[in-house]
Write a protein that holds these residues in place. Sequence first.
Motif, PDB file in Angstrom:
ATOM      1  N   UNK A  54       0.837  -1.197   0.000  1.00  0.00           N
ATOM      2  CA  UNK A  54       0.000   0.000   0.000  1.00  0.00           C
ATOM      3  C   UNK A  54       0.878   1.256   0.000  1.00  0.00           C
ATOM      4  N   UNK A  55       0.897   1.980  -1.115  1.00  0.00           N
ATOM      5  CA  UNK A  55       1.768   3.142  -1.251  1.00  0.00           C
ATOM      6  C   UNK A  55       1.430   4.254  -0.253  1.00  0.00           C
ATOM      7  N   UNK A  56       0.162   4.350   0.137  1.00  0.00           N
ATOM      8  CA  UNK A  56      -0.227   5.397   1.084  1.00  0.00           C
ATOM      9  C   UNK A  56       0.366   5.161   2.480  1.00  0.00           C
ATOM     10  N   UNK A  57       0.856   3.950   2.722  1.00  0.00           N
ATOM     11  CA  UNK A  57       1.465   3.624   4.020  1.00  0.00           C
ATOM     12  C   UNK A  57       2.983   3.774   4.010  1.00  0.00           C
ATOM     13  N   UNK A  58       3.547   4.287   2.917  1.00  0.00           N
ATOM     14  CA  UNK A  58       4.994   4.469   2.848  1.00  0.00           C
ATOM     15  C   UNK A  58       5.380   5.799   3.509  1.00  0.00           C
ATOM     16  N   UNK A  59       4.998   5.921   4.762  1.00  0.00           N
ATOM     17  CA  UNK A  59       5.299   7.086   5.580  1.00  0.00           C
ATOM     18  C   UNK A  59       6.155   6.657   6.761  1.00  0.00           C
ATOM     19  N   UNK A  60       6.851   7.623   7.414  1.00  0.00           N
ATOM     20  CA  UNK A  60       7.759   7.244   8.512  1.00  0.00           C
ATOM     21  C   UNK A  60       7.115   6.364   9.582  1.00  0.00           C
ATOM     22  N   UNK A  61       5.891   6.722  10.021  1.00  0.00           N
ATOM     23  CA  UNK A  61       5.257   5.947  11.093  1.00  0.00           C
ATOM     24  C   UNK A  61       5.076   4.489  10.693  1.00  0.00           C
ATOM     25  N   UNK A  62       4.653   4.249   9.447  1.00  0.00           N
ATOM     26  CA  UNK A  62       4.393   2.878   9.006  1.00  0.00           C
ATOM     27  C   UNK A  62       5.681   2.145   8.638  1.00  0.00           C
ATOM     28  N   UNK A  63       6.696   2.895   8.221  1.00  0.00           N
ATOM     29  CA  UNK A  63       8.008   2.272   8.000  1.00  0.00           C
ATOM     30  C   UNK A  63       8.568   1.773   9.327  1.00  0.00           C
ATOM     31  N   UNK A  64       8.434   2.592  10.389  1.00  0.00           N
ATOM     32  CA  UNK A  64       8.858   2.146  11.722  1.00  0.00           C
ATOM     33  C   UNK A  64       8.010   0.956  12.185  1.00  0.00           C
ATOM     34  N   UNK A  65       6.732   0.982  11.865  1.00  0.00           N
ATOM     35  CA  UNK A  65       5.857  -0.132  12.231  1.00  0.00           C
ATOM     36  C   UNK A  65       6.280  -1.416  11.513  1.00  0.00           C
ATOM     37  N   UNK A  66       6.693  -1.296  10.255  1.00  0.00           N
ATOM     38  CA  UNK A  66       7.185  -2.459   9.512  1.00  0.00           C
ATOM     39  C   UNK A  66       8.461  -2.997  10.144  1.00  0.00           C
ATOM     40  N   UNK A  67       9.338  -2.087  10.562  1.00  0.00           N
ATOM     41  CA  UNK A  67      10.572  -2.503  11.235  1.00  0.00           C
ATOM     42  C   UNK A  67      10.259  -3.195  12.557  1.00  0.00           C
ATOM     43  N   UNK A  68       9.235  -2.686  13.262  1.00  0.00           N
ATOM     44  CA  UNK A  68       8.805  -3.323  14.512  1.00  0.00           C
ATOM     45  C   UNK A  68       8.291  -4.732  14.244  1.00  0.00           C
ATOM     46  N   UNK A  69       7.499  -4.896  13.174  1.00  0.00           N
ATOM     47  CA  UNK A  69       6.976  -6.217  12.836  1.00  0.00           C
ATOM     48  C   UNK A  69       8.086  -7.194  12.474  1.00  0.00           C
ATOM     49  N   UNK A  70       9.071  -6.749  11.678  1.00  0.00           N
ATOM     50  CA  UNK A  70      10.189  -7.615  11.308  1.00  0.00           C
ATOM     51  C   UNK A  70      11.010  -7.998  12.540  1.00  0.00           C
ATOM     52  N   UNK A  71      11.191  -7.035  13.450  1.00  0.00           N
ATOM     53  CA  UNK A  71      11.929  -7.306  14.691  1.00  0.00           C
ATOM     54  C   UNK A  71      11.185  -8.303  15.562  1.00  0.00           C
ATOM     55  N   UNK A  72       9.868  -8.171  15.630  1.00  0.00           N
ATOM     56  CA  UNK A  72       9.052  -9.102  16.418  1.00  0.00           C
ATOM     57  C   UNK A  72       9.182 -10.536  15.895  1.00  0.00           C
ATOM     58  N   UNK A  73       9.155 -10.690  14.580  1.00  0.00           N
ATOM     59  CA  UNK A  73       9.311 -12.028  13.993  1.00  0.00           C
ATOM     60  C   UNK A  73      10.682 -12.598  14.334  1.00  0.00           C
ATOM     61  N   UNK A  74      11.725 -11.780  14.183  1.00  0.00           N
ATOM     62  CA  UNK A  74      13.086 -12.246  14.457  1.00  0.00           C
ATOM     63  C   UNK A  74      13.280 -12.572  15.937  1.00  0.00           C
ATOM     64  N   UNK A  75      12.734 -11.731  16.813  1.00  0.00           N
ATOM     65  CA  UNK A  75      12.893 -11.949  18.254  1.00  0.00           C
ATOM     66  C   UNK A  75      12.228 -13.247  18.695  1.00  0.00           C
TER      67      UNK A  75
END
Length: 316
Positions: A54-75
């Motif tokens: 979703x291109x409308x979600x390519x904002x800083x808040x959602x980029x950080x949220x994506x990083x949080x999700x990837x970190x959660x999976x790895x953790x």
Amino acid sequence: MLITNGTVFMPSMLIFVGIPGLEPVQCWIGIPFCAMYIIACIGNTLLLIIIKSERSLHEPMYIFLALLGATDIALSTSIVPKMLGIFWFHLPEIYFDVCLFQMWLIHTFQGIESGVLLAMALDRYVAICHPLRHATIFTRQAVTHIGIGMTLRPAILVIPCLLLIKCRLKVYRTKLISHTYCEHMAVVKLATEDVFINKFYGLLGAFIVGGFDFILITLSYIHIFITVFNLPQKKARLKAFNTCIPHICVFFQFYLLAFFSFFTHRTGSHIPSYIHITLSILYLLVPPLLNPFVYGVKTKQIRDKVAKMFCSKDQG
């Protein structure tokens, strides 16, 4: 490895006890933990797919949220497979160096998660308190640098913990770790030598990452609340407050469990070990499980995208 007078010199292998006192029922305890892990992986993967597509979600808040999700999976992946191997397949052994590597992964991902929560709080602070400057402060380059910094900070800070264990601690009381994963203090407590430096650096590292982040996040939300309550229109106040609710929920669930786990390892000798270890596992599994639901329910763009995905599948 040399065993003398009941002590072990430089063990090549360590053995997980699992959850002390609950060994007979560990096979059943593994079922909810496995279910939490699967749901967390599916939820966070779905979150990553939505944000990417979703291109409308390519904002800083959602980029950080994506990083949080990837970190959660790895953790969660760094602890659950081995834990289930202990509970279900009677595979409690782990090489000493592999244990140190697992320790580095766990504490690094914990630090990254704390850093992401700080970045999200600062993003909300700028968006609400200084909205006209948000686009110029949180540029794509700035977000990239923040992401790199959040990753490198804990990754580098954890390395001395491993070196202090590997180079200083040679003699251990036992090879048995009363835990399901290689937590720093759980390994340090096995040593017969003076572990003051290890404990001190562990506290210092925890404060530099978790304590520093906690203070800045708290200050950010205090400023946000002051700004929101001073807004003249009630509708604007509610809209601004609603954007912060998911972050506050995630913030509290992460740090409350983190502080409990951290301090009981050092001062909670009166707390039964099975309670402490169970809660320390939940501390690593509950945030990855709940984060996708918290943001999915409270974030309209993500909620609408999920509904759209499932509706299109039903129509197909």
